[in-house]
Design an enzyme around this catalytic site. Structure first.
Site, PDB file in Angstrom:
ATOM      1  N   LEU A  21       0.407  -1.397   0.236  1.00 46.69           N
ATOM      2  CA  LEU A  21       0.168  -0.408  -0.133  1.00 46.69           C
ATOM      3  C   LEU A  21       1.045   1.393   0.152  1.00 46.69           C
ATOM      4  CD1 LEU A  21      -3.060  -0.749   2.395  1.00 46.69           C
ATOM      5  CD2 LEU A  21      -2.667  -1.321  -0.246  1.00 46.69           C
ATOM      6  N   GLY A  22       1.916   1.215   0.565  1.00 47.01           N
ATOM      7  CA  GLY A  22       2.654   2.497   0.516  1.00 47.01           C
ATOM      8  C   GLY A  22       4.421   1.847   1.302  1.00 47.01           C
ATOM      9  N   GLY A  25      10.233   5.595   4.966  1.00 43.92           N
ATOM     10  CA  GLY A  25      11.356   6.341   5.429  1.00 43.92           C
ATOM     11  C   GLY A  25      11.415   4.837   6.162  1.00 43.92           C
ATOM     12  N   MET A  26      10.625   4.807   7.293  1.00 39.05           N
ATOM     13  CA  MET A  26      11.121   3.634   8.100  1.00 39.05           C
ATOM     14  C   MET A  26      10.120   2.510   8.512  1.00 39.05           C
ATOM     15  SD  MET A  26      10.231   6.328  11.466  1.00 39.05           S
ATOM     16  CE  MET A  26      10.671   5.073  12.195  1.00 39.05           C
ATOM     17  N   LYS A  44       2.750  -3.330   8.687  1.00 40.19           N
ATOM     18  CA  LYS A  44       3.163  -2.818   8.698  1.00 40.19           C
ATOM     19  C   LYS A  44       5.125  -3.482   8.519  1.00 40.19           C
ATOM     20  CE  LYS A  44       5.545   1.498  10.280  1.00 40.19           C
ATOM     21  NZ  LYS A  44       5.064   2.905  10.966  1.00 40.19           N
ATOM     22  N   ASP A 140       4.899  13.761  14.100  1.00 33.46           N
ATOM     23  CA  ASP A 140       4.760  13.275  12.792  1.00 33.46           C
ATOM     24  C   ASP A 140       3.294  13.630  12.056  1.00 33.46           C
ATOM     25  OD1 ASP A 140       6.783  13.606  10.807  1.00 33.46           O
ATOM     26  OD2 ASP A 140       6.193  10.633  10.402  1.00 33.46           O
TER      27      ASP A 140
END
Length: 304
Positions: A21-22, A25-26, A44, A140
């Site tokens: 999905l995406g 950077g982490m 994730k 963030d």
């Protein structure tokens, strides 16, 4: 780095990866199928460096993120279902929000209307209130971390990977800056402490981006971004005019003069009810266009 050709792989003996999905950077986020409960979820995958000390920090950050989000109960905050170990690393299993991020929506459809920006702002204020009440600072807040659920319009705050939790030691990347400079409050840029006011500054930048398509601090280099956030006069886009009083109040460099959460919510809700441009109340903070305390701190330390 993310799994190459990871589609179809089973994680934790339960979650079957489907589509990426995406990627940030982490970490990389996958749509997956929970084969035990027969439902779709988001998984994730954390990006770990080859250096073992760095990998330990990343593992600790993943667990902290999961624990942080699990303690917040609010429809505007992503739900964490599970954390599983695979290949020596933790994977965070979350609810799947079907729809684009605000960043994706801005890329595909351009700026949103003022009423939609105000609606998004109110929803995020509810999420921030729930987080701040639990002693959690997001740190963030940006369009890429705001999900827009297709069909319902639900606004969901995600990615608490660099959140700060009261009473918990902050994790950094080898002592470096963690976050998104364009959306980071000037007092944090200056190396000072930050509180809930820092998330409200980020909300002000996000509202500008939603209304105009870009952050007012977008520049060609990191150094230029730092100077713009901390030193330069803030030039608001014309598109921000309907919500100017709100954005002005949130982008006050002195956090003591910045609009608070309750005042911001009152102004945005008033705009949604009446359609009239918000105005500050007599007791609410103004905005100085000068450098302010944050810039003075940076100047005293030799600049950004």
């Amino acid at each position: 780095m993310g799994i190459v050709g990871g589609e179809g792989r089973l994680i934790g003996g339960r979650y079957r990866l489907e589509v990426r999905l995406g990627r940030g950077g982490m970490g990389t986020v996958w749509r997956a199928h929970d084969e035990l409960l027969s439902r779709r979820v988001a998984v994730k995958e954390l990006h770990f460096g080859a250096d073992e000390p760095e990998a330990r920090v990343q593992r600790a950050r993943a667990m902290r993120e999961a624990r942080t989000v699990a303690r917040i109960r609010h429809p505007g905050v992503i739900v964490v279902h599970d954390v599983v170990e695979q290949d020596g690393r933790p994977w965070i299993v979350m609810e799947l929000v079907e729809g684009p991020s605000l960043a994706g929506r801005l890329r595909s459809g351009g700026p949103v209307a003022p009423r939609e920006a105000a609606r998004i702002g109110v929803a995020l204020l509810g999420a921030l209130r729930a987080a701040h009440t639990r002693g959690v600072l997001h740190r963030d807040l940006k369009p890429a971390n705001v999900l827009m659920e297709r069909g319902t319009g639900r606004v969901v705050l995600t990615d608490f990977g660099v959140a700060q939790v009261s009473g918990v030691t902050t994790l950094t990347d080898a002592g470096g800056f963690v976050g998104s400079p364009e959306y980071t409050a000037p007092e944090r840029m200056a190396g000072g402490g930050t509180g809930p006011e820092g998330d409200l500054w980020s909300l002000g930048v996000l509202l500008c981006a939603a209304l105009s398509g870009a952050s007012p601090f977008r520049r060609d280099s990191l150094g230029a971004v730092l100077r713009a956030v901390v030193h330069e006069e803030i030039q608001l886009p014309e598109a921000a005019r309907p919500l100017r009083a709100v954005v002005d109040g949130l982008l006050e460099r002195d956090p003591r003069r910045r609009l608070g959460l309750a005042e911001t919510e009152r102004m945005l809700r008033g705009y949604l009810r009446s359609g009239r441009a918000p105005e500050r109340g007599a007791g609410e903070p103004g905005r100085g266009r000068g450098v302010g305390r944050a810039a003075e701190a940076v100047a005293g330390s030799g600049g950004p």
